[in-house]
Design a protein around this motif. Structure first.
Motif, PDB file in Angstrom:
ATOM      1  N   TRP A 192     -81.857   9.110 -18.623  1.00 30.98           N
ATOM      2  CA  TRP A 192     -81.702   8.850 -17.392  1.00 30.98           C
ATOM      3  C   TRP A 192     -80.341   8.374 -17.023  1.00 30.98           C
ATOM      4  CZ3 TRP A 192     -86.708   5.166 -16.647  1.00 30.98           C
ATOM      5  CH2 TRP A 192     -88.108   5.938 -16.745  1.00 30.98           C
ATOM      6  N   ALA A 193     -79.326   8.251 -18.085  1.00 27.72           N
ATOM      7  CA  ALA A 193     -77.951   8.225 -17.801  1.00 27.72           C
ATOM      8  C   ALA A 193     -77.694   6.892 -17.096  1.00 27.72           C
ATOM      9  CB  ALA A 193     -77.395   9.471 -17.168  1.00 27.72           C
ATOM     10  N   GLY A 194     -78.202   5.606 -17.434  1.00 27.49           N
ATOM     11  CA  GLY A 194     -77.903   4.526 -16.674  1.00 27.49           C
ATOM     12  C   GLY A 194     -77.263   3.301 -17.471  1.00 27.49           C
ATOM     13  N   LEU A 195     -78.003   3.107 -18.435  1.00 31.12           N
ATOM     14  CA  LEU A 195     -77.518   1.727 -19.141  1.00 31.12           C
ATOM     15  C   LEU A 195     -76.382   1.833 -20.185  1.00 31.12           C
ATOM     16  CD1 LEU A 195     -81.068   0.233 -19.903  1.00 31.12           C
ATOM     17  CD2 LEU A 195     -79.511  -0.513 -17.790  1.00 31.12           C
ATOM     18  N   ARG A 196     -75.384   0.794 -19.941  1.00 30.99           N
ATOM     19  CA  ARG A 196     -74.568   1.114 -21.153  1.00 30.99           C
ATOM     20  C   ARG A 196     -73.983  -0.447 -21.442  1.00 30.99           C
ATOM     21  NH1 ARG A 196     -73.037   2.446 -16.641  1.00 30.99           N
ATOM     22  NH2 ARG A 196     -71.011   2.866 -16.490  1.00 30.99           N
ATOM     23  N   THR A 197     -72.982  -0.647 -22.340  1.00 30.02           N
ATOM     24  CA  THR A 197     -72.532  -2.307 -22.388  1.00 30.02           C
ATOM     25  C   THR A 197     -71.199  -2.246 -22.227  1.00 30.02           C
ATOM     26  OG1 THR A 197     -72.706  -4.071 -23.818  1.00 30.02           O
ATOM     27  CG2 THR A 197     -71.876  -1.917 -24.959  1.00 30.02           C
ATOM     28  N   THR A 198     -70.510  -3.361 -22.221  1.00 31.38           N
ATOM     29  CA  THR A 198     -69.107  -3.750 -21.760  1.00 31.38           C
ATOM     30  C   THR A 198     -68.291  -3.852 -23.081  1.00 31.38           C
ATOM     31  OG1 THR A 198     -69.188  -6.026 -21.954  1.00 31.38           O
ATOM     32  CG2 THR A 198     -70.092  -4.959 -19.936  1.00 31.38           C
ATOM     33  N   PRO A 199     -67.001  -3.658 -22.826  1.00 31.73           N
ATOM     34  CA  PRO A 199     -66.140  -4.006 -24.136  1.00 31.73           C
ATOM     35  C   PRO A 199     -66.372  -5.372 -24.737  1.00 31.73           C
ATOM     36  CG  PRO A 199     -64.967  -2.917 -22.345  1.00 31.73           C
ATOM     37  CD  PRO A 199     -66.240  -3.215 -21.930  1.00 31.73           C
ATOM     38  N   THR A 200     -66.826  -6.121 -23.958  1.00 29.22           N
ATOM     39  CA  THR A 200     -66.964  -7.665 -24.539  1.00 29.22           C
ATOM     40  C   THR A 200     -68.003  -7.774 -25.570  1.00 29.22           C
ATOM     41  OG1 THR A 200     -66.444  -8.552 -22.262  1.00 29.22           O
ATOM     42  CG2 THR A 200     -67.488  -9.971 -23.759  1.00 29.22           C
ATOM     43  N   LEU A 201     -69.047  -6.940 -25.604  1.00 28.16           N
ATOM     44  CA  LEU A 201     -69.980  -6.872 -26.635  1.00 28.16           C
ATOM     45  C   LEU A 201     -69.401  -6.104 -27.720  1.00 28.16           C
ATOM     46  CD1 LEU A 201     -72.873  -7.740 -27.705  1.00 28.16           C
ATOM     47  CD2 LEU A 201     -73.612  -5.534 -26.450  1.00 28.16           C
ATOM     48  N   VAL A 202     -68.951  -5.202 -27.394  1.00 26.20           N
ATOM     49  CA  VAL A 202     -68.319  -4.241 -28.473  1.00 26.20           C
ATOM     50  C   VAL A 202     -67.460  -5.025 -29.431  1.00 26.20           C
ATOM     51  CG1 VAL A 202     -66.954  -2.211 -29.175  1.00 26.20           C
ATOM     52  CG2 VAL A 202     -68.785  -2.121 -27.271  1.00 26.20           C
ATOM     53  N   GLU A 203     -66.506  -5.820 -28.793  1.00 20.55           N
ATOM     54  CA  GLU A 203     -65.698  -6.406 -29.482  1.00 20.55           C
ATOM     55  C   GLU A 203     -66.098  -7.889 -30.276  1.00 20.55           C
ATOM     56  OE1 GLU A 203     -62.682  -7.204 -26.368  1.00 20.55           O
ATOM     57  OE2 GLU A 203     -62.227  -5.036 -26.053  1.00 20.55           O
ATOM     58  N   LEU A 204     -67.377  -8.142 -30.190  1.00 20.49           N
ATOM     59  CA  LEU A 204     -67.982  -9.211 -31.097  1.00 20.49           C
ATOM     60  C   LEU A 204     -68.181  -8.424 -32.427  1.00 20.49           C
ATOM     61  CD1 LEU A 204     -70.412 -10.586 -28.565  1.00 20.49           C
ATOM     62  CD2 LEU A 204     -68.010 -11.818 -29.212  1.00 20.49           C
ATOM     63  N   PHE A 205     -68.217  -7.264 -32.528  1.00 17.33           N
ATOM     64  CA  PHE A 205     -68.389  -6.717 -34.168  1.00 17.33           C
ATOM     65  C   PHE A 205     -67.188  -6.442 -34.717  1.00 17.33           C
ATOM     66  CE2 PHE A 205     -72.371  -5.905 -31.793  1.00 17.33           C
ATOM     67  CZ  PHE A 205     -73.291  -6.102 -32.782  1.00 17.33           C
ATOM     68  N   PRO A 206     -67.032  -6.853 -35.842  1.00 18.90           N
ATOM     69  CA  PRO A 206     -65.863  -6.473 -36.519  1.00 18.90           C
ATOM     70  C   PRO A 206     -65.505  -4.930 -36.723  1.00 18.90           C
ATOM     71  CG  PRO A 206     -67.384  -7.195 -38.090  1.00 18.90           C
ATOM     72  CD  PRO A 206     -67.870  -7.780 -36.779  1.00 18.90           C
ATOM     73  N   GLY A 207     -64.240  -4.488 -36.519  1.00 16.32           N
ATOM     74  CA  GLY A 207     -64.095  -3.087 -36.740  1.00 16.32           C
ATOM     75  C   GLY A 207     -64.745  -2.345 -35.475  1.00 16.32           C
ATOM     76  N   GLU A 208     -65.216  -2.908 -34.676  1.00 16.10           N
ATOM     77  CA  GLU A 208     -65.920  -2.188 -33.405  1.00 16.10           C
ATOM     78  C   GLU A 208     -66.625  -1.156 -34.165  1.00 16.10           C
ATOM     79  OE1 GLU A 208     -63.219  -2.063 -30.299  1.00 16.10           O
ATOM     80  OE2 GLU A 208     -62.387  -3.958 -30.775  1.00 16.10           O
ATOM     81  N   GLU A 209     -65.980   0.238 -33.381  1.00 23.35           N
ATOM     82  CA  GLU A 209     -66.878   1.446 -33.672  1.00 23.35           C
ATOM     83  C   GLU A 209     -67.162   1.575 -35.269  1.00 23.35           C
ATOM     84  OE1 GLU A 209     -63.858   1.182 -32.613  1.00 23.35           O
ATOM     85  OE2 GLU A 209     -63.898   2.156 -30.349  1.00 23.35           O
ATOM     86  N   ASN A 210     -66.469   0.997 -36.205  1.00 26.64           N
ATOM     87  CA  ASN A 210     -66.754   1.333 -37.655  1.00 26.64           C
ATOM     88  C   ASN A 210     -67.107   0.046 -38.444  1.00 26.64           C
ATOM     89  OD1 ASN A 210     -65.622   4.082 -37.591  1.00 26.64           O
ATOM     90  ND2 ASN A 210     -63.738   3.359 -37.206  1.00 26.64           N
ATOM     91  N   SER A 211     -68.003  -0.730 -37.782  1.00 23.37           N
ATOM     92  CA  SER A 211     -68.456  -2.102 -38.217  1.00 23.37           C
ATOM     93  C   SER A 211     -69.301  -2.065 -39.382  1.00 23.37           C
ATOM     94  CB  SER A 211     -69.167  -2.826 -37.158  1.00 23.37           C
ATOM     95  OG  SER A 211     -69.584  -3.860 -37.687  1.00 23.37           O
ATOM     96  N   ALA A 212     -69.204  -2.770 -40.450  1.00 22.58           N
ATOM     97  CA  ALA A 212     -70.184  -3.118 -41.502  1.00 22.58           C
ATOM     98  C   ALA A 212     -71.285  -3.404 -41.017  1.00 22.58           C
ATOM     99  CB  ALA A 212     -69.392  -3.519 -42.615  1.00 22.58           C
TER     100      ALA A 212
END
Length: 546
Positions: A350-370
């Motif tokens: 339905w192409a609606g929900l996403r998240t903000t960079p703020t949540l993403v940046e809580l994870f170490p390494g972001e896209e490549n987090s362990a």
């Protein structure tokens, strides 16, 4: 495991139309927009006659549980509980999730339905139809519980000649219904602070409910939960028949929740009580399963091991609990762009929900987090959100997937509806609550708190590489860890308010209606009483700031 409970729901969908009086009352109490005093137009059953069938009590109980998962009598649409908003939009879980998530750094939506964008922007007014319908849904649910309690008094049961065995069952049902009312009033207290207040002792019909103040509602919810503890089943006493139903641990959980937020609700901290009730839950046989974090959000999360930590869930079945709210909404609305719906066990996104960079940046390494809890979909998605209405702006969340551990899709072959059960309360939350209460001076033990956090992080990382020490555990860590562990599980708004990071502090993209984000006024910590209700019920006063 969930089949018995789901069967109860299916049974209620076949019989609930008999309970005309229930809906008569509910339509009135959901808000004071219309003064209704309806009577049956023909020979349909009245409320009294409906209970001539001994099975009616369990069917009515099932309807009350279904009140938080379904949206009407037919499913997925066609005979809605509430009028005034599309039936899928009016679903309790869908609305509550939006209140708790879209208003925060964890979620935003690309759609432009009505005033939905005002939620993430924190620019809502008392005319917001999503806030109004959440309020109506809460009042409707209270009406259901009140009517059940009216119909199951000793005098009513005496008049109907109910036998002793059924009376014993009804005693438990009444405790469950009082739990569901307390849960609903907690949500009302958390969202609206000072809602209308009605119990089974109030009159039916043209009646303007009084307004209750937040601190008084806190005392009521607390007293109700404490009073029913002995009448609720023990935790894990019957995990088959009670899957998706309230037991004593569910009541302890709501008590722990209101105590954790007591300083917000009443001005008086109750962190020692948080320690007491989280300890009760922790000692009741729940465990963090030795399975990947993602298993907790799959179509078979009732049986793949994830259920070991679940204290209270909202069960869904793709064939027997069909609704365009609930998990159908959360799953479909998060899929779009280059995401393959087949990977999510659904027929389309339905192409609606996403998240903000703020949540993403809580994870170490972001896209490549362990950290295995980092379940973002990034292919073709931009981390930054230049345009809220563009689905590709903002990482999507791939947390909820309507497939089992082997990748098999859920039971609805059409791909519309999901089998994912929503984990309203689970042990991970209890561990985090315990640790926070320790840090806030409630007692407990710091090394125990660190051990609980590390148990969660071992599951997340697959080993001890993500473990923390005592020096790492502070309140900032707790707030961030709650996001990493519990995102999209309808906790974030309440958490941010408790940490004073929701309105006048805390900034994320598009908060305040601007791309870079900005702070908002502190009165946004409480939702407005809908203008429509204020216009009818002269007992109500608007919350400050609106």
């Amino acid at each position: 495991m969930k089949n018995n409970y789901i069967n109860n729901k299916a049974m209620i969908l076949r019989t609930i139309k008999s309970f005309l009086v229930l809906f008569t009352v509910a339509l009135f109490v959901q808000s004071c927009e219309e003064r209704l005093d309806l009577q049956p137009e023909d020979s349909r059953l009245t409320g009294e006659a409906a209970f001539e069938n001994p099975e009616s009590y369990k069917q009515f109980l099932a309807k009350i549980y279904a009140g938080i998962s379904l949206s009407g009598q037919e499913g997925p649409a066609g005979s809605a509980d509430l009028a005034g908003l599309d039936e899928g939009f009016s679903n309790y879980l869908r609305l509550y999730w939006k209140m708790q998530e879209l208003t925060t750094d964890e979620a935003l939506i690309s759609w432009n339905d009505g005033t939905i964008q005002d939620l993430h922007g924190q620019v809502w007014t008392s005319g917001n139809e999503f806030i109004r319908t959440m309020y109506s849904r809460l009042m409707y649910q209270v009406a259901l519980t009140n009517e059940f309690l009216r119909q199951t008094t000793d005098s009513k049961l005496n008049d109907r000649g109910v036998n002793s065995q059924l009376r014993d069952e009804i005693k438990t049902y009444r405790a469950e219904v009082r739990f569901m009312r307390a849960l609903t009033y907690w949500h009302a207290m958390d969202l609206f602070a000072n809602p209308p207040f009605i119990t089974e002792n109030d009159p039916i019909g043209a009646f303007l409910p009084p307004q209750i103040q937040r601190a008084d509602l806190f005392e009521y919810v607390e007293s109700e939960l404490l009073d029913i503890l002995d009448d609720l089943p023990e935790p894990n006493a019957d995990p088959v028949d009670y899957y998706g139903r309230a037991d004593r641990a569910a009541a302890w959980m709501v008590l722990a929740k209101i105590y954790l937020n007591a300083e917000v609700y009443t001005g008086t901290p109750r962190y020692a009580d948080v320690i007491t009730y989280t300890n009760n839950i922790i000692g009741s046989g729940y465990s963090i399963p030795n399975t990947p974090y993602a298993y907790s959000f799959l179509a078979d999360n009732d049986s793949n091991g994830a259920q070991q930590e679940v204290i209270f869930t909202i069960p869904y079945d793709g064939l027997r609990t069909q609704v365009f709210g609930g998990m159908t909404f959360i799953t479909h609305a998060a899929v779009g762009g280059t995401m393959n719906p087949v990977d999510f066990g659904i027929n389309g996104g339905w192409a609606g929900l996403r998240t903000t960079p703020t949540l993403v940046e809580l994870f170490p390494g972001e896209e490549n987090s362990a950290d295995g809890r980092e379940l973002f979909y990034t292919d073709g998605q931009n981390k930054n959100i230049a345009d809220v209405s563009t689905f590709e702006d903002g990482y999507s969340i791939s947390k909820y997937r309507n497939v089992d551990v082997n990748g098999n899709a859920g039971s609805d072959s059409s791909g519309d509806h999901t089998d994912i059960d929503f984990p309203m309360f689970r042990l991970a939350d209890v561990y985090l609550m315990y640790a926070e209460a320790v840090l806030r001076g409630g007692g407990g033990d710091m090394s125990t708190a660190v051990g609980y956090i590390n148990e969660l992080r071992v599951r997340a990382y697959g080993d001890t590489s993500g473990n923390i020490g005592t020096a790492d555990l502070d309140l900032d860590f707790i707030l961030d860890e709650r996001a990493r562990e519990l995102y999209w599980e309808a906790h974030r708004r309440t958490d941010l308010i408790r940490f004073n990071q929701f309105s006048e502090n805390g900034i994320w993209q598009w908060k305040g209606g601007v791309q870079q984000g900005t702070t908002t006024n502190s009165y946004r910590d409480i939702m407005p009483i809908p203008a429509t209700d204020l216009g009818i019920n002269t007992n109500l006063e608007q919350n400050t700031g609106y």
